[in-house]
Design a protein around this motif. Structure first.
Motif, PDB file in Angstrom:
ATOM      1  N   VAL A   1      23.728  -0.414   9.296  1.00  0.00           N
ATOM      2  CA  VAL A   1      23.444  -1.411  10.323  1.00  0.00           C
ATOM      3  C   VAL A   1      24.747  -1.941  10.915  1.00  0.00           C
ATOM      4  CG1 VAL A   1      21.277  -2.050   9.195  1.00  0.00           C
ATOM      5  CG2 VAL A   1      23.336  -3.358   8.690  1.00  0.00           C
ATOM      6  N   ASP A   2      24.708  -2.295  12.185  1.00  0.00           N
ATOM      7  CA  ASP A   2      25.912  -2.826  12.823  1.00  0.00           C
ATOM      8  C   ASP A   2      26.017  -4.345  12.707  1.00  0.00           C
ATOM      9  OD1 ASP A   2      23.979  -3.574  14.657  1.00  0.00           O
ATOM     10  OD2 ASP A   2      24.766  -2.369  16.286  1.00  0.00           O
ATOM     11  N   ASP A   3      24.941  -5.004  12.298  1.00  0.00           N
ATOM     12  CA  ASP A   3      24.948  -6.457  12.161  1.00  0.00           C
ATOM     13  C   ASP A   3      23.944  -6.814  11.066  1.00  0.00           C
ATOM     14  OD1 ASP A   3      24.070  -9.199  12.480  1.00  0.00           O
ATOM     15  OD2 ASP A   3      24.986  -9.196  14.471  1.00  0.00           O
ATOM     16  N   GLN A   4      24.454  -7.211   9.904  1.00  0.00           N
ATOM     17  CA  GLN A   4      23.566  -7.460   8.772  1.00  0.00           C
ATOM     18  C   GLN A   4      22.576  -8.595   9.026  1.00  0.00           C
ATOM     19  OE1 GLN A   4      26.610  -7.638   5.565  1.00  0.00           O
ATOM     20  NE2 GLN A   4      25.310  -6.109   4.567  1.00  0.00           N
ATOM     21  N   ALA A   5      23.000  -9.657   9.677  1.00  0.00           N
ATOM     22  CA  ALA A   5      22.089 -10.779   9.939  1.00  0.00           C
ATOM     23  C   ALA A   5      20.964 -10.352  10.874  1.00  0.00           C
ATOM     24  CB  ALA A   5      22.858 -11.971  10.524  1.00  0.00           C
ATOM     25  N   ARG A   6      21.306  -9.629  11.927  1.00  0.00           N
ATOM     26  CA  ARG A   6      20.289  -9.158  12.873  1.00  0.00           C
ATOM     27  C   ARG A   6      19.348  -8.157  12.194  1.00  0.00           C
ATOM     28  NH1 ARG A   6      21.448  -5.871  18.364  1.00  0.00           N
ATOM     29  NH2 ARG A   6      21.782  -4.309  16.787  1.00  0.00           N
ATOM     30  N   ALA A   7      19.915  -7.283  11.361  1.00  0.00           N
ATOM     31  CA  ALA A   7      19.083  -6.312  10.637  1.00  0.00           C
ATOM     32  C   ALA A   7      18.136  -7.019   9.674  1.00  0.00           C
ATOM     33  CB  ALA A   7      19.960  -5.311   9.885  1.00  0.00           C
ATOM     34  N   LEU A   8      18.644  -8.043   8.977  1.00  0.00           N
ATOM     35  CA  LEU A   8      17.787  -8.788   8.062  1.00  0.00           C
ATOM     36  C   LEU A   8      16.633  -9.435   8.817  1.00  0.00           C
ATOM     37  CD1 LEU A   8      17.169  -9.871   5.232  1.00  0.00           C
ATOM     38  CD2 LEU A   8      18.685 -11.805   5.764  1.00  0.00           C
TER      39      LEU A   8
ATOM     40  N   LEU B   1      23.132  -6.728   0.690  1.00  0.00           N
ATOM     41  CA  LEU B   1      21.939  -7.326   1.273  1.00  0.00           C
ATOM     42  C   LEU B   1      20.805  -6.316   1.219  1.00  0.00           C
ATOM     43  CD1 LEU B   1      20.709  -9.713   2.872  1.00  0.00           C
ATOM     44  CD2 LEU B   1      21.661  -8.671   4.944  1.00  0.00           C
ATOM     45  N   THR B   2      19.791  -6.613   0.412  1.00  0.00           N
ATOM     46  CA  THR B   2      18.674  -5.685   0.272  1.00  0.00           C
ATOM     47  C   THR B   2      17.356  -6.352   0.619  1.00  0.00           C
ATOM     48  OG1 THR B   2      18.242  -6.135  -2.085  1.00  0.00           O
ATOM     49  CG2 THR B   2      19.866  -4.404  -1.567  1.00  0.00           C
TER      50      THR B   2
ATOM     51  N   ARG C   1       7.680  -5.635  -5.012  1.00  0.00           N
ATOM     52  CA  ARG C   1       8.883  -6.477  -5.101  1.00  0.00           C
ATOM     53  C   ARG C   1       9.902  -5.967  -6.115  1.00  0.00           C
ATOM     54  NH1 ARG C   1       4.801 -10.408  -3.942  1.00  0.00           N
ATOM     55  NH2 ARG C   1       5.313 -11.451  -1.986  1.00  0.00           N
ATOM     56  N   ASP C   2       9.452  -5.234  -7.107  1.00  0.00           N
ATOM     57  CA  ASP C   2      10.365  -4.659  -8.101  1.00  0.00           C
ATOM     58  C   ASP C   2      10.582  -3.167  -7.855  1.00  0.00           C
ATOM     59  OD1 ASP C   2      10.809  -7.067  -9.481  1.00  0.00           O
ATOM     60  OD2 ASP C   2       8.904  -6.846 -10.544  1.00  0.00           O
ATOM     61  N   GLY C   3      10.198  -2.706  -6.667  1.00  0.00           N
ATOM     62  CA  GLY C   3      10.342  -1.295  -6.334  1.00  0.00           C
ATOM     63  C   GLY C   3      11.695  -0.999  -5.703  1.00  0.00           C
ATOM     64  N   VAL C   4      11.746   0.068  -4.955  1.00  0.00           N
ATOM     65  CA  VAL C   4      12.976   0.525  -4.310  1.00  0.00           C
ATOM     66  C   VAL C   4      13.479  -0.537  -3.331  1.00  0.00           C
ATOM     67  CG1 VAL C   4      13.983   2.283  -2.808  1.00  0.00           C
ATOM     68  CG2 VAL C   4      12.295   2.934  -4.535  1.00  0.00           C
ATOM     69  N   GLU C   5      14.782  -0.818  -3.411  1.00  0.00           N
ATOM     70  CA  GLU C   5      15.408  -1.762  -2.501  1.00  0.00           C
ATOM     71  C   GLU C   5      16.061  -0.984  -1.355  1.00  0.00           C
ATOM     72  OE1 GLU C   5      17.875  -4.794  -4.417  1.00  0.00           O
ATOM     73  OE2 GLU C   5      16.859  -4.280  -6.301  1.00  0.00           O
TER      74      GLU C   5
END
Length: 118
Positions: free
Chosen positions: A11-18, A41-42, A49-53
Motif C-alpha cells: 500500500v502507498d498509504d497505510q492510513a488510507r488503506a486501513l 498494521l494488519t 478474528r484469529d485467522g490469517v492476517e
C-alpha cells in the motif's frame, strides 16, 4: 502442519488503506504496532478474528512500484477474498463507492469480481 499466519498487500498509504479495508470492505484492525515511519498494521475478517492476517505493507521497496504496475496492467489481483454471494457483495460495495474493474462474472464453478483497492 504448516499454516498461513500473515500475507500482505503493498500500500502507498497505510492510513488510507486501513480506512478502505475496514470501512469499505468490513475487515477489522488486528495489529497496529509503530515501527519508525511505518507500522506493522494488519486486518482480519470478522468471521475469522484469529485467522490469517492481511498486512498493509508499505510499498517503499524500489521493486514494488514496477511489480504493482505490472499486476494492474495484466489485470492480476494481488489478493483474493471469498464471500457467500458475489453479486450481493458487489452491490453492497458499489453502493459504498468501491470501484470494480470487473463486475461479477460467472466462470462456471465460481463467480468472480475484481475490485480496485485504490
Amino acid at each position: 502442519m504448516i499454516r498461513i499466519i500473515t500475507t500482505s498487500v503493498f500500500v502507498d498509504d497505510q492510513a488510507r488503506a486501513l480506512a478502505f479495508y475496514t470501512e469499505m470492505l468490513g475487515f477489522e484492525k488486528k495489529e497496529d504496532i509503530p515501527l519508525g515511519e511505518f507500522r506493522w498494521l494488519t486486518v482480519v475478517s470478522p468471521a475469522a478474528r484469529d485467522g490469517v492476517e492481511l498486512l498493509l505493507e508499505p510499498d517503499e521497496h524500489p521493486a514494488v512500484g514496477p511489480y504493482k504496475e505490472a499486476l494492474v496492467a495484466d489485470g492480476i489481483p494481488a489478493a483474493s477474498f471469498g464471500v457467500d454471494d458475489v453479486v450481493a457483495e458487489h452491490a453492497r460495495l458499489t453502493a459504498l463507492g468501491v470501484t470494480f474493474v470487473q463486475p461479477p462474472t460467472d466462470l462456471g464453478p465460481v463467480t468472480i469480481a475484481t475490485l480496485d483497492d485504490t
